[in-house]
Scaffold this motif. Structure first.
Motif, short mmCIF file in Angstrom:
data_model
loop_
_atom_site.label_atom_id
_atom_site.label_comp_id
_atom_site.label_asym_id
_atom_site.label_seq_id
_atom_site.Cartn_x
_atom_site.Cartn_y
_atom_site.Cartn_z
N ILE A 1 0.84 -1.20 0.00
CA ILE A 1 0.00 0.00 0.00
C ILE A 1 0.87 1.24 0.00
O ILE A 1 0.65 2.17 -0.78
CB ILE A 1 -0.95 0.02 1.22
CG1 ILE A 1 -2.02 -1.06 1.12
CG2 ILE A 1 -1.61 1.40 1.36
CD1 ILE A 1 -2.88 -1.20 2.36
N ASP A 2 1.86 1.27 0.89
CA ASP A 2 2.75 2.44 0.98
C ASP A 2 3.50 2.68 -0.32
O ASP A 2 3.71 3.83 -0.70
CB ASP A 2 3.74 2.27 2.14
CG ASP A 2 3.08 2.43 3.51
OD1 ASP A 2 2.02 3.08 3.60
OD2 ASP A 2 3.64 1.90 4.49
N ALA A 3 3.88 1.60 -1.00
CA ALA A 3 4.63 1.73 -2.26
C ALA A 3 3.73 2.21 -3.40
O ALA A 3 4.20 2.89 -4.31
CB ALA A 3 5.28 0.40 -2.62
N GLU A 4 2.46 1.85 -3.36
CA GLU A 4 1.54 2.15 -4.47
C GLU A 4 1.01 3.58 -4.46
O GLU A 4 0.68 4.11 -5.51
CB GLU A 4 0.35 1.19 -4.44
CG GLU A 4 0.70 -0.22 -4.84
CD GLU A 4 -0.48 -1.18 -4.71
OE1 GLU A 4 -1.53 -0.80 -4.14
OE2 GLU A 4 -0.34 -2.32 -5.17
N THR A 5 0.88 4.18 -3.30
CA THR A 5 0.28 5.51 -3.25
C THR A 5 0.86 6.33 -2.10
O THR A 5 1.18 5.79 -1.05
CB THR A 5 -1.26 5.44 -3.13
OG1 THR A 5 -1.78 6.77 -3.18
CG2 THR A 5 -1.71 4.77 -1.86
N GLY A 6 0.93 7.61 -2.33
CA GLY A 6 1.35 8.53 -1.29
C GLY A 6 0.16 9.21 -0.63
O GLY A 6 0.30 9.87 0.40
N ASN A 7 -1.02 9.07 -1.23
CA ASN A 7 -2.21 9.70 -0.72
C ASN A 7 -2.75 8.87 0.45
O ASN A 7 -3.12 7.71 0.28
CB ASN A 7 -3.26 9.83 -1.82
CG ASN A 7 -4.51 10.53 -1.36
OD1 ASN A 7 -5.17 10.09 -0.42
ND2 ASN A 7 -4.83 11.63 -2.02
N ASN A 8 -2.80 9.47 1.61
CA ASN A 8 -3.16 8.72 2.81
C ASN A 8 -4.63 8.32 2.86
O ASN A 8 -4.97 7.29 3.44
CB ASN A 8 -2.76 9.52 4.05
CG ASN A 8 -1.25 9.61 4.14
OD1 ASN A 8 -0.59 8.62 4.42
ND2 ASN A 8 -0.69 10.76 3.85
N LEU A 9 -5.51 9.07 2.23
CA LEU A 9 -6.90 8.66 2.14
C LEU A 9 -7.01 7.39 1.30
O LEU A 9 -7.73 6.45 1.66
CB LEU A 9 -7.76 9.78 1.54
CG LEU A 9 -9.26 9.50 1.47
CD1 LEU A 9 -9.85 9.24 2.85
CD2 LEU A 9 -9.98 10.67 0.79
N GLU A 10 -6.27 7.34 0.20
CA GLU A 10 -6.25 6.13 -0.63
C GLU A 10 -5.64 4.95 0.12
O GLU A 10 -6.06 3.80 -0.05
CB GLU A 10 -5.52 6.38 -1.95
CG GLU A 10 -6.31 7.24 -2.91
CD GLU A 10 -7.70 6.70 -3.19
OE1 GLU A 10 -7.84 5.50 -3.52
OE2 GLU A 10 -8.67 7.47 -3.06
N LYS A 11 -4.63 5.21 0.93
CA LYS A 11 -4.04 4.15 1.75
C LYS A 11 -5.09 3.53 2.67
O LYS A 11 -5.17 2.31 2.80
CB LYS A 11 -2.87 4.68 2.57
CG LYS A 11 -1.64 4.96 1.76
CD LYS A 11 -0.50 5.45 2.65
CE LYS A 11 0.72 5.79 1.80
NZ LYS A 11 1.89 6.07 2.63
N LEU A 12 -5.89 4.37 3.29
CA LEU A 12 -6.94 3.86 4.18
C LEU A 12 -7.99 3.07 3.40
O LEU A 12 -8.47 2.05 3.89
CB LEU A 12 -7.60 5.01 4.94
CG LEU A 12 -6.70 5.70 5.97
CD1 LEU A 12 -7.41 6.91 6.56
CD2 LEU A 12 -6.27 4.74 7.06
#
Length: 189
Positions: A72-83
């Motif tokens: 997840i961390d590698a795929e996106t920097g957007n924290n809303l998308e991480k959640l």
């Protein structure tokens, strides 16, 4: 048996599936042997007793969780998308009206080995640490909007997803999980 996987992994896959549906105390090695198509002695070769199996299950589940959040961390920097991606992890068992391993093992906590109990606590700690980090970063970067302690919110977020799994399972209604998950996200934007 799947020839691409070794016997120990097939045993763990089968045991995990059974635990997520029936709990740790809801099966015996005979159940696994029947599903895998091997003798119980073969299971005892890899996991001499059920405590060993429980310890291996939670260790593997924790490793897989760490890999998942790293992805997840590698795929996106957007924290809303991480959640949102984190929620997908918790929504997967709901498709089969099961719960995650952590929830199911926790229901049998008193009967588990000390090492398995510690493994469950470590799994939950990893969940909470990641959630706190994502929530902190998200608020700092403006992706997430909330007041109060990230520690409290991380606990509420995790507990809500776990409870949502239980409600979906109890009512045999996946929409209950999704309703709660969407509410968690809506509260942050």
């Amino acid at each position: 048996m799947n020839k691409n996987k070794n016997t120990a992994e097939v045993i763990l896959d089968t045991a995990q599936s059974i635990v997520q549906e029936h709990g740790f105390n809801g099966f015996s090695y005979a159940h696994i042997a029947k599903q895998v198509g091997i003798r119980t002695a073969s299971i005892h070769y890899y996991f001499p007793n059920k405590e060993d199996l429980g310890e291996a299950l939670i260790e593997r589940y924790h490793r897989n969780f760490i890999s998942f959040i790293a992805q997840i961390d590698a795929e996106t920097g957007n924290n809303l998308e991480k959640l949102r991606k984190f929620i997908l992890l918790y929504s997967d068992p709901v498709k089969h009206y099961c719960t995650c391993m952590g929830v199911m093992l926790s229901t049998d906590l008193a009967s588990l080995s000390g090492k398995t109990q510690e493994g469950i606590a470590q799994l939950f700690s990893s969940n909470l640490e990641w959630l706190k980090r994502v929530l902190d970063q998200g608020r700092s970067e403006g992706h997430l909007n909330f007041t109060g302690s990230t520690d409290v919110l991380a606990h509420q977020f995790l507990a809500s997803l776990q409870g949502a799994q239980l409600l979906a399972r109890s009512f045999r209604d996946q929409n209950r999980f999704h309703m709660i998950a969407e509410g968690l996200i809506s509260a942050l934007i």
